[in-house]
Design an enzyme around this catalytic site. Structure first.
Site, PDB file in Angstrom:
ATOM      1  N   ARG A   4       0.831  -1.210   0.000  1.00 58.58           N
ATOM      2  CA  ARG A   4       0.000   0.000   0.000  1.00 58.58           C
ATOM      3  C   ARG A   4       0.858   1.250   0.000  1.00 58.58           C
ATOM      4  NH1 ARG A   4      -5.080  -1.877   3.893  1.00 58.58           N
ATOM      5  NH2 ARG A   4      -5.393  -3.818   2.745  1.00 58.58           N
ATOM      6  N   ARG A  16       1.786   0.801  10.390  1.00 56.37           N
ATOM      7  CA  ARG A  16       1.400   1.197   9.033  1.00 56.37           C
ATOM      8  C   ARG A  16       2.622   1.118   8.118  1.00 56.37           C
ATOM      9  NH1 ARG A  16      -3.199   3.780   7.702  1.00 56.37           N
ATOM     10  NH2 ARG A  16      -3.589   4.153   9.915  1.00 56.37           N
ATOM     11  N   GLU A  36      -7.302  -1.272  15.050  1.00 58.81           N
ATOM     12  CA  GLU A  36      -7.853  -2.177  14.037  1.00 58.81           C
ATOM     13  C   GLU A  36      -6.871  -3.285  13.673  1.00 58.81           C
ATOM     14  OE1 GLU A  36      -9.058  -0.246  10.417  1.00 58.81           O
ATOM     15  OE2 GLU A  36      -9.062  -2.140   9.312  1.00 58.81           O
ATOM     16  N   SER A  96     -10.851  -6.421   9.361  1.00 57.17           N
ATOM     17  CA  SER A  96     -12.014  -5.748   8.814  1.00 57.17           C
ATOM     18  C   SER A  96     -12.749  -6.779   7.973  1.00 57.17           C
ATOM     19  CB  SER A  96     -11.539  -4.571   7.952  1.00 57.17           C
ATOM     20  OG  SER A  96     -12.626  -3.791   7.544  1.00 57.17           O
ATOM     21  N   ARG A 109       0.289  -6.581  12.450  1.00 59.59           N
ATOM     22  CA  ARG A 109      -0.366  -5.944  13.597  1.00 59.59           C
ATOM     23  C   ARG A 109      -0.612  -6.964  14.701  1.00 59.59           C
ATOM     24  NH1 ARG A 109      -4.530  -1.249  11.334  1.00 59.59           N
ATOM     25  NH2 ARG A 109      -2.882  -0.026  10.302  1.00 59.59           N
TER      26      ARG A 109
END
Length: 425
Positions: free
Chosen positions: A260, A275, A347, A350, A389
């Site tokens: 990403r 991130r 988070e 998802s 994560r």
RNA sequence: GGAGAGAUGGCAGAGUGGUUGAAUGCACCGGUCUUGAAAACCGGCGUGCCUUUACGGGUACCCAGGGUUCGAAUCCCUGUCUCUCCGCCA
């Protein structure tokens, strides 16, 4: 991708749904384009029908040695009109498709109204955050102190938002991924899959990354894309297919790297490996009968939660509100894991039901035995989980006063019995 | 990277410019026959779009996109993918 037919028949419902999404489009505008498009289409077809007749007659005349000059003359005039109708039609089709592709999915009725993440609704919590006799550190401090998490060297190679893991911490990441895959395959009924991590445009259109979010992903010099999630490859497997309903649901899981660009998140989570431009993730994708997708979303969410429960990591599950739900989703649950170092939930998964939104883009349908009609399948995706994560969560939750990290029981078989990660090891 | 071959309906496989959405076989579905089944026989058997209250009608699709032609599955160009041989390579 929206259904123009449905919009034509339910313009008010469409407008209401889009305003819920703050999307700047009205049914009236789409219907206008569509009307003109259909008018041209009919005209075009009539011209083609005429051409077919004439050319058949020419064929016959020639066979019989008759003169066909007058027919040929009429054909000459037809040609230009056909071309014009064709071009006009193609232009309108493109315009309409692009519009239909550019607006977000219609939300499920159970999604709460809300402007942003502050209005998400917590559904449930599991586990109790541990009390520490010391002030718990963040993962990057723990990792660097152990000498097993190296941002500086990674930056030398690749710049910011990359990391090098070493030794037992690298192994812990691998163990986590293996553990997750095994759980989903052996107990949750997912098929283990390895997929390409480079894809062509079509796949990115199919799941909704294109055309709107090109800047979020990396593109190669030969026009391929690095997948931002294996949702792209797992879901697009059924693109263009007509699947026998009896063989549904299809459940796939894969461990892949995800890439990403993080354009637009400059300054956020700059420290540590929350991130990154590249991270590994175990993904779970389901292709289901349209009537089953609501139940499948609950099931999938539970599959993701199960990972955290087995690892003993406290979490909460959140239903995203209208303002926070992603482009392709009609309903999304986020799972947030407790991070003692940050003192808050973050988070880690998802899970979304996209309904027929992606299926329509991919043209993925199903049909019951003996049925003539096809229906679009429903597709769902969920992280199960983001491995990086999850590594962070294990480190922070299982840290000890001396900076060592206990290995969660569920991971022991994957760590060769190693029970603790410490600098001396 | 070099040389060649190919891509047709669920599968196999015809078709090289004229009513071909496409022969034939297999598979599949319905029917006849049969106590039942098989066999045999008869019929059906792709997808999308436009139009129609409906029955229906029209149109497109033989990998994709362009082109030639009055007319293209069939000829030409480009792309994609597959296969074979050579080279290279984890």
């Amino acid at each position: 991708m929206h259904d123009i037919k449905w919009i034509r028949e339910n313009p008010e419902a469409f407008d209401a749904a889009m305003s819920m999404r703050n999307a700047d489009i009205t049914a009236a505008r789409l219907i206008d384009i569509d009307a003109e498009r259909r008018r041209l289409m009919t005209e075009h077809q009539e011209l083609l029908a005429r051409r077919k007749t004439i050319s058949g007659d020419i064929g016959k005349a020639k066979k019989n040695g008759e003169n066909a000059d007058d027919l040929m003359a009429e054909m000459g005039g037809l040609k230009d009109r056909i071309k014009a109708a064709e071009d006009g039609q193609a232009a309108l089709n493109e315009q309409l498709d692009l519009l239909l592709m550019s607006f977000p999915n219609i939300l499920d009725a159970s999604v709460p109204k809300g402007a942003d993440e502050d209005e998400n609704v917590e559904m449930r919590r599991w586990g109790t955050p541990a009390e520490f006799a010391f002030s718990p550190a963040e993962h990057f401090d723990l990792g660097e102190k152990l000498g097993m998490m190296d941002f500086a060297t990674a930056a030398k190679l690749s710049g910011s938002r990359f990391v090098i893991l070493r030794g037992q911490l690298a192994r812990l990441e691998r163990a986590l991924a293996q553990f997750m895959i095994d759980l989903h395959v052996n107990e949750h009924g997912y098929e283990e899959t390895t997929t390409p991590m480079l894809v062509k445009d079509d796949a990115m259109f199919g799941t909704g990354q294109l055309p709107k979010f090109a800047e979020d992903s990396f593109k190669t010099t030969n026009d391929m894309w690095l997948i931002p999630t294996s949702e792209v490859t797992l879901t697009n497997q059924v693109a263009g297919d007509i699947i026998d309903v009896a063989s549904l649901p299809l459940r796939y899981t894969a461990l892949t790297q995800c890439f990403r660009s993080e354009a637009g998140s400059a300054g956020r989570d700059t420290r540590g490996m929350i991130r990154q431009h590249q991270f590994s993730k175990v993904e779970m994708v389901s292709i289901v009968d349209p009537d089953q997708s609501d139940a499948e979303l609950e099931r999938k969410t539970k599959c993701a939660e199960e990972v955290l429960e087995r690892l003993g990591l406290p979490y909460r599950t959140i239903l995203l509100c209208s303002g926070d739900t992603g482009f392709s989703a009609m309903k999304t649950y986020d799972i947030e894991v407790w991070l003692p170092g940050q003192g808050r939930y973050r988070e880690i998964s998802s899970c979304s039901n996209t309904g027929e939104f992606q299926a329509r883009r991919m043209n993925a349908r199903c049909r019951a035995q003996g049925d003539k009609k096809t229906r679009f399948v429903h597709t769902l995706n969920g992280s199960g989980l983001a491995v990086g994560r999850c590594l962070i969560a294990v480190m922070e939750n299982y840290q000890q006063a001396d900076g060592s990290i206990k290995v969660p029981e569920a991971l022991l078989p994957y760590m060769g019995g190693l029970a603790e990660i410490s600098a001396t090891k």
